[in-house]
Design an enzyme around this catalytic site. Structure first.
Site, mmCIF file in Angstrom:
data_model
loop_
_atom_site.group_PDB
_atom_site.id
_atom_site.type_symbol
_atom_site.label_atom_id
_atom_site.label_comp_id
_atom_site.label_asym_id
_atom_site.label_seq_id
_atom_site.Cartn_x
_atom_site.Cartn_y
_atom_site.Cartn_z
ATOM 1 N N ILE A 179 0.621 -1.178 0.115
ATOM 2 C CA ILE A 179 0.100 -0.013 -0.217
ATOM 3 C C ILE A 179 0.808 1.334 0.033
ATOM 4 O O ILE A 179 0.504 2.460 -0.356
ATOM 5 C CB ILE A 179 -1.193 -0.061 1.071
ATOM 6 N N ASN A 233 -6.468 -3.228 6.355
ATOM 7 C CA ASN A 233 -6.007 -3.700 7.610
ATOM 8 C C ASN A 233 -4.525 -3.419 7.685
ATOM 9 O O ASN A 233 -4.155 -3.339 8.810
ATOM 10 C CB ASN A 233 -6.181 -5.074 7.689
ATOM 11 N N LYS A 278 7.914 0.244 18.146
ATOM 12 C CA LYS A 278 7.874 -0.506 19.158
ATOM 13 C C LYS A 278 8.140 0.628 20.203
ATOM 14 O O LYS A 278 8.839 1.681 19.825
ATOM 15 C CB LYS A 278 8.999 -1.464 19.170
ATOM 16 N N TYR A 336 1.479 6.699 16.338
ATOM 17 C CA TYR A 336 0.317 5.645 16.013
ATOM 18 C C TYR A 336 -0.855 6.167 15.971
ATOM 19 O O TYR A 336 -1.823 5.923 15.342
ATOM 20 C CB TYR A 336 0.846 4.378 16.536
ATOM 21 N N LYS A 353 -3.980 6.716 13.220
ATOM 22 C CA LYS A 353 -5.206 6.267 13.538
ATOM 23 C C LYS A 353 -6.175 7.083 13.665
ATOM 24 O O LYS A 353 -7.658 6.856 13.170
ATOM 25 C CB LYS A 353 -5.265 5.012 14.588
ATOM 26 N N VAL A 410 -4.667 -6.967 20.725
ATOM 27 C CA VAL A 410 -4.861 -8.317 20.401
ATOM 28 C C VAL A 410 -3.132 -8.832 20.520
ATOM 29 O O VAL A 410 -2.300 -8.101 20.302
ATOM 30 C CB VAL A 410 -5.242 -8.453 18.964
#
Length: 280
Positions: free
Chosen positions: A63, A89, A95, A192, A196, A229
């Site tokens: 992408i 997705n 990290k 991050y 989002k 998750v």
């Protein structure tokens, strides 16, 4: 040209994306494409699913690469004509112990999570069929109130916000991160999260766009939070399985929910994106 229904999942070779492909293969009455940047890993993931008696198909897709997106779009247009489900997705996260300068982290993260998602969406919007579902994978970090500044929140949630202006805001964040004043200017300290938030805002804008451009096609554009998750991205600290992380995306893809321009939590509840009430 195939007349079968078609579903596409980006970043499907592992983690939540893999579980989404698995869920679609079990429940979707049509062809499911698992796509990934790495061809070897993507084909290995398809083989794993075939061992389970499922039958996804594979196509390479990066992408971040306009040529790769264009190639895949043309392949889909030629062979299938259109898309019924597109789940964006693919994404990245640095990290916590990463040593890259924050400005670099900001630029790289926004490049993939926001601009990559935007690139895929813009390429495939014209191919979305009647009743299609476009699903943008966001995060709890993508709730509006993860942005500390009330002024920035107002801009990001405006009903007059365009993709052009949203992209300008993402660039503003990158500049502030490189200058080291991102916290002072109200962006906070998570690249991050801002990426989002951009994805969540993008879904709202795109719903308005498809309603205006294709009023008779009944296309739905929503964003969702998969939950915390156990994946490589979370360093396997999340308590949820990848199957549990796929629930909200599969709900948006398959259920007769009638939702448009909404932000969905991991339990499939609709969360008000512009109010400080997300169950963080």
């Amino acid at each position: 040209m195939s007349q079968q229904k078609l579903a596409i999942v980006t970043g499907g070779n592992k983690g939540i994306g893999f579980a989404i492909v698995q869920g679609l293969c079990k429940k979707f009455q049509g062809i499911v494409y698992l796509t990934s940047r790495d061809e070897k890993l993507g084909k290995e993931a398809v083989d794993k699913l075939k061992e389970l008696g499922l039958n996804p198909r594979f196509h390479q897709l990066n992408i971040d690469d306009p040529k790769s997106v264009e190639t895949f779009k043309n392949y889909v247009k030629t062979n299938y004509g259109g898309v019924d489900i597109l789940i964006n997705n693919a994404g990245i996260a640095f990290k916590g112990a990463s040593t890259e300068p924050f400005g670099v982290q900001a630029e790289v993260t926004i490049k993939t999570n926001y601009y990559g998602t935007l690139r895929m969406s813009e390429a495939f919007l014209p191919l979305l069929k009647n009743g299609a579902q476009l699903i943008q994978m966001s995060s709890s970090a993508g709730h509006l109130f993860k942005v500390p500044s009330p002024e920035l929140r107002s801009k990001l949630s405006s009903d007059q916000l365009t993709i052009e202006n949203l992209s300008l805001l993402m660039e503003e964040f990158i500049r502030s991160a490189k200058s080291g004043n991102n916290v002072e200017l109200g962006w906070g300290s998570s690249a991050y999260s801002i990426s989002k938030v951009g994805v969540s805002a993008l879904a709202r804008i795109q719903q308005r766009m498809v309603d205006a451009l294709y009023p008779d096609k009944n296309i739905s554009v929503n964003s969702c939070h998969p939950g915390y998750v156990s994946t490589d991205m979370s360093s396997h600290k999340g308590p949820l399985t990848i199957e549990e992380g796929a629930v909200s995306a599969l709900y948006l893809a398959l259920a007769p929910h009638g939702l448009k321009g909404k932000y969905i939590w991991s339990d499939c509840a609709v969360i008000e994106w512009t109010a400080p009430n997300a169950p963080y």
